[in-house]
Design an enzyme around this catalytic site. Sequence first.
Site, short mmCIF file in Angstrom:
data_model
loop_
_atom_site.label_atom_id
_atom_site.label_comp_id
_atom_site.label_asym_id
_atom_site.label_seq_id
_atom_site.Cartn_x
_atom_site.Cartn_y
_atom_site.Cartn_z
N SER A 87 -2.39 -1.62 9.82
CA SER A 87 -3.79 -1.28 10.56
C SER A 87 -4.77 -2.20 10.11
O SER A 87 -5.55 -2.61 10.71
CB SER A 87 -3.63 -0.55 11.04
OG SER A 87 -4.56 0.86 9.17
N HIS A 110 -2.21 1.26 -3.85
CA HIS A 110 -1.99 2.95 -3.63
C HIS A 110 -0.96 3.94 -5.31
O HIS A 110 -1.19 5.18 -4.44
CB HIS A 110 -2.10 3.96 -2.62
CG HIS A 110 -3.37 2.66 -1.51
ND1 HIS A 110 -2.87 1.89 -0.19
CD2 HIS A 110 -4.38 2.01 -1.37
CE1 HIS A 110 -4.06 1.78 -0.02
NE2 HIS A 110 -4.72 1.17 -0.80
N CYS A 115 -3.81 19.97 -22.37
CA CYS A 115 -5.36 20.23 -22.04
C CYS A 115 -5.15 21.56 -20.98
O CYS A 115 -6.40 21.74 -21.07
CB CYS A 115 -5.96 19.12 -21.61
SG CYS A 115 -6.21 18.51 -19.93
N ASP A 147 6.34 4.90 -2.18
CA ASP A 147 7.76 5.43 -1.35
C ASP A 147 8.40 4.62 -2.38
O ASP A 147 9.91 5.16 -1.96
CB ASP A 147 8.32 5.34 0.87
CG ASP A 147 8.28 3.72 0.44
OD1 ASP A 147 8.21 3.12 0.19
OD2 ASP A 147 7.71 3.69 2.24
N GLN A 189 1.28 -1.19 0.08
CA GLN A 189 0.03 -0.21 -0.54
C GLN A 189 1.14 1.35 -0.24
O GLN A 189 0.46 2.31 -0.11
CB GLN A 189 -0.88 0.16 1.27
CG GLN A 189 -1.81 -1.27 1.56
CD GLN A 189 -2.42 -1.55 2.76
OE1 GLN A 189 -3.18 -0.75 2.67
NE2 GLN A 189 -1.37 -2.08 3.64
N ASN A 190 2.11 1.16 0.38
CA ASN A 190 3.09 1.70 0.33
C ASN A 190 3.44 3.17 -0.84
O ASN A 190 3.83 1.83 -2.25
CB ASN A 190 4.38 1.69 0.92
CG ASN A 190 3.88 0.90 1.98
OD1 ASN A 190 3.06 1.69 2.74
ND2 ASN A 190 5.26 0.74 3.16
#
Length: 248
Positions: A189, A118, A150, A103, A100-101
């Site tokens: 978590s 993500h 655009c 970095d 999910q990181n």
Amino acid sequence: MNFTNDLIESLIKADKIAVLTGAGMSAESGIKTFRDPDGLWAKLNPEELASIEGFMRNPETVWNWYNERRKVIAMANPNEGHIALAKMETLYSNFTLITQNIDRLHQAAGSKNVLELHGNIVENHCLRCKKPYLEDIDINSKILPVCPLCGGKIRPSVVWFGEQLPQNTLFEAEKATEECQVFLSIGTSTEVYPAAALPYIAKNNGAVVIEINPRMTSFSNEASFVLNGTAATVLPELVKSIAGKKNK
Ligand code: BJW
Ligand code: ZN
């Protein structure tokens, strides 16, 4: 840390491993988590900073926040936990690292098969036409970048609340999760969906699920094994315990 024989056996017997990592994975690289007492959301409002509505209301605030985080991440190095996971990948013919990181520290440590659920903080794209924005962003500039094609607003290529995850990546992550014999959930978590569903999917498909976290999570009671410690301390020991015994 002492690992039970059952835990080590399950890792030696397995040939398909899936790993889910969250912000706790990078905590020992100096990058703040979100929901810990000293985490980002303790002081900041996720709806303002990590949603399209917040970005439309106040793009400057969101850009300042991302630029500050870019500075921290650019200075950060992979920790011993990232390095252990990269080593672990070499022990298995089928190893999927779902993160999910944003970095990119797993890749910096040498991990190859990484699925970014993500997105990442390095790339940017146009909000309107969705095309990648390839110019370098001056993180000290107060002028917001606009799309040369655009004129739309440029945004970081991360996934905000209410936004769909990259569908192919999510599909690959779910497939690896359903097929693995051992699933590790590290430094998350398990609060944010759909990523948080993955440990449950693994368990329902018969995998041994190992959680590594210094705190209990909403998933802890469902885990086969809970290793109560940090990523950078537990993972090197765990990988050392299997390295000599595992034949690819
Ligand atoms: C250590 C440690 C050490 C500390 N070692 N461990 C109700 C039910 C179900 C879902 C929803 C719901 N209401 C709303 C939703 C949807 C929402 C959601 O799940 N919300 C929940 C909060 C309730 N999800 C979404 O919106 C997602 N999209 C979606 O669902 O789309 C549907 C859709 C379909 C069709 C069309 C359109 C939409 C998107 C979620 C995007 C999340 N984005 C963020 C920001 C990313 C960009 C950025 O960084 O700027 O992602 S939010 C933030 O949370 C970030 C993280 O990846 C994510 C997860 O956090 P994580 O990694 O678990 O960190 P923490 O801080 O929570 O936990 C750290 C853990 O580490 C702790 O347990 C510590 O103990 C531990 N730790 N030190 C090991 N050294
Ligand atoms: Zn555009």
